[in-house]
Design an enzyme around this catalytic site. Sequence first.
Site, PDB file in Angstrom:
ATOM      1  N   GLY A   1       0.855  -1.196   0.000  1.00 51.99           N
ATOM      2  CA  GLY A   1       0.000   0.000   0.000  1.00 51.99           C
ATOM      3  C   GLY A   1       0.886   1.238   0.000  1.00 51.99           C
TER       4      GLY A   1
ATOM      5  CE  LYS B   1       0.606   9.688  -0.334  1.00 49.68           C
ATOM      6  NZ  LYS B   1      -0.201  10.109  -1.477  1.00 49.68           N
TER       7      LYS B   1
ATOM      8  CE  LYS C   1      -0.682   9.681  20.118  1.00 49.15           C
ATOM      9  NZ  LYS C   1      -0.265  10.717  19.180  1.00 49.15           N
TER      10      LYS C   1
ATOM     11  CG  HIS D   1      -6.095   5.302  19.499  1.00 45.61           C
ATOM     12  ND1 HIS D   1      -5.334   4.306  18.955  1.00 45.61           N
ATOM     13  CD2 HIS D   1      -6.497   6.074  18.452  1.00 45.61           C
ATOM     14  CE1 HIS D   1      -5.283   4.468  17.638  1.00 45.61           C
ATOM     15  NE2 HIS D   1      -5.978   5.528  17.311  1.00 45.61           N
TER      16      HIS D   1
ATOM     17  CE  LYS E   1     -14.922  15.990  26.874  1.00 47.99           C
ATOM     18  NZ  LYS E   1     -15.219  17.110  27.736  1.00 47.99           N
TER      19      LYS E   1
ATOM     20  NE  ARG F   1      -0.226  19.413  28.013  1.00 44.51           N
ATOM     21  CZ  ARG F   1       0.036  20.387  28.888  1.00 44.51           C
ATOM     22  NH1 ARG F   1      -0.893  20.856  29.683  1.00 44.51           N
ATOM     23  NH2 ARG F   1       1.237  20.912  28.973  1.00 44.51           N
TER      24      ARG F   1
ATOM     25  CE  LYS G   1      -5.876  21.513  37.608  1.00 46.70           C
ATOM     26  NZ  LYS G   1      -6.377  22.615  37.152  1.00 46.70           N
TER      27      LYS G   1
HETATM   28  C1  BG6 Z   1      -6.539   7.544  14.326  1.00 49.29           C
HETATM   29  C2  BG6 Z   1      -7.984   7.879  14.035  1.00 49.29           C
HETATM   30  O1  BG6 Z   1      -6.425   6.214  14.747  1.00 49.29           O
HETATM   31  O2  BG6 Z   1      -6.039   8.395  15.339  1.00 49.29           O
HETATM   32  C3  BG6 Z   1      -8.112   9.318  13.631  1.00 49.29           C
HETATM   33  O3  BG6 Z   1      -8.454   7.035  12.996  1.00 49.29           O
HETATM   34  C4  BG6 Z   1      -7.480  10.225  14.664  1.00 49.29           C
HETATM   35  O4  BG6 Z   1      -9.481   9.667  13.442  1.00 49.29           O
HETATM   36  C5  BG6 Z   1      -6.065   9.764  14.986  1.00 49.29           C
HETATM   37  O5  BG6 Z   1      -7.466  11.534  14.142  1.00 49.29           O
HETATM   38  C6  BG6 Z   1      -5.479  10.552  16.143  1.00 49.29           C
HETATM   39  O6  BG6 Z   1      -4.123  10.284  16.268  1.00 49.29           O
HETATM   40  P1  BG6 Z   1      -3.178  11.388  16.951  1.00 49.29           P
HETATM   41  O7  BG6 Z   1      -1.860  10.688  17.059  1.00 49.29           O
HETATM   42  O8  BG6 Z   1      -3.165  12.563  16.047  1.00 49.29           O
HETATM   43  O9  BG6 Z   1      -3.784  11.710  18.268  1.00 49.29           O
END
Ligand code: BG6
Length: 497
Positions: A12, A19, A190, A248, A343, A383, A393
């Site tokens: 792909g 890319k 991350k 995530h 959220k 964060r 805090k």
């Molecule tokens: C992706 C989602 O898995 O994660 C996207 O499909 C979202 O919708 C993205 O924008 C967010 O990733 P990051 O690293 O920018 O927080």
Amino acid sequence: FLKDHLTVVVIGASGDLAKKKTYPSLFALWKSHFLPEKIKIVGYARSKMSDADLRDRLRPFLVGAKSVHGRTDSQVEDFLEHCVYRSGGYEEAEAWKGVNEDLNEIEANSGMLECNRLFYFAVPPNVFAPAASAIKDNCWNLEGGREGWKRVIMEKPFGTDLSSFESLSQHLSSVFQEEEMYRIDHYLGKEMVANLLYVRFANIMFEPLWNRHYIKSVTITFKEDIGTYGRGGYFDKVGIVRDVMQNHLLQVMSIVAMEAPVRLAGERFDEFIRDEKVKVLECVDAIRPEEVVLGQYTASRDGSEPGYLEDEGVPKDSNCPTFATLVMWIRNQRWEGVPFILKAGKALNERKAEVRIQFHAAAAGEFLFPSAGELVRNELVFRMQPNEAIYMKANMKQPGLGDKITVSELDMTYRNAFPDDFDKLPDAYTRLILEVLRGKHAAFVREDELRVSWKIFTPLLEKLESQKPTSYVFGTRGPKESDELISKLGFRYHGGF
Ligand code: BG6
């Protein structure tokens, strides 16, 4: 692996993921000498093009790759020399046989006996299964007595519910061994998510408080300030819950909530970590529909940003949520009674991803500081982006001769704490590809983790399918019902959330 020959096949290669993420991350690794000197990157896709065409397409993404610190144009050109292209259908045995001949020739020319092959699937999910079979059938056996590992990187979506996940998974595990598969959830790459393990387990001060006796609520938030922009056709089949929550946010939650793994390094440590993540997810109760708020954005107040339903490819009567707040209850000794609030939303007032742990109120607050009003609850915040930080805090005395109380933050903003490293933090994909090359699985999602995460979400998704989401205006905090739900759960808003 640095001493071996490496071929990476990017399946792909002409798509967006390749890319924007795969090639720039490979470039970042190559530039920092984390890839073997003997390397070839074979791009594969259906479009017909030459090696030079591929390089022309990739060049702007490498030159402009902000995540590759200190890159130069000549480094980009040197890297592109390693990139070649071959076209063919994803399921086409003949085309894959051709790729295999190329790989054999490349490996023979390298004069090396140890030759590793990494297959990076940067393709839509409907081709995962057929492409996997075609690759396994045609590209798995090395020639000329050469040996080496074969590994596969794949990324969500792994199904859209439990049953579609099971059928995909059954297919993939009939093709590859579990240890050959690396399922990316890029949040696990991350910096701050990786750091969560360190902060939790390398310090004495957090662990004693890390339970229901001290913690009132945990909120895991994902906010974006952009809409679905032209991606609406895809997004509409997915929705925010499948797009970022089932993967995530749930991954982050499992790391916040899990017990300490047996070991964090050494033999089998990957499995020890993943075992604990699965265990805690197994304790999650069914999500209660009355503790869910769904939203869909409408145009911004000034009309400059279109609403979700105006996005190309989105049906005019779509009920697809672009925002959701929901609550998870982990039924175990550590977390009984502590809401984990997830959220997530697009087209909100800011871009931010964080974990916010709010503690109980200090019991002495009221009678020791009678005129202080309600003291803020201590909060520990991770964060994840932007501007990575950990801060806490705390109530303090207002400096000076008075006796007022004020809120301050014990602050460990990365930019201040690690000024030399802050600008060089690696992109999540760069970290994850390196982990694959090192053969470490801890930051990848195991099959049983996915199974339990679909078990958690599928019943809810079925119930919500026909539910109409509440509208919210582009650029705001989302539906007010979300804030109401969160405060009903006992969270006290002290700003910053
Ligand atoms: C992706 C989602 O898995 O994660 C996207 O499909 C979202 O919708 C993205 O924008 C967010 O990733 P990051 O690293 O920018 O927080």
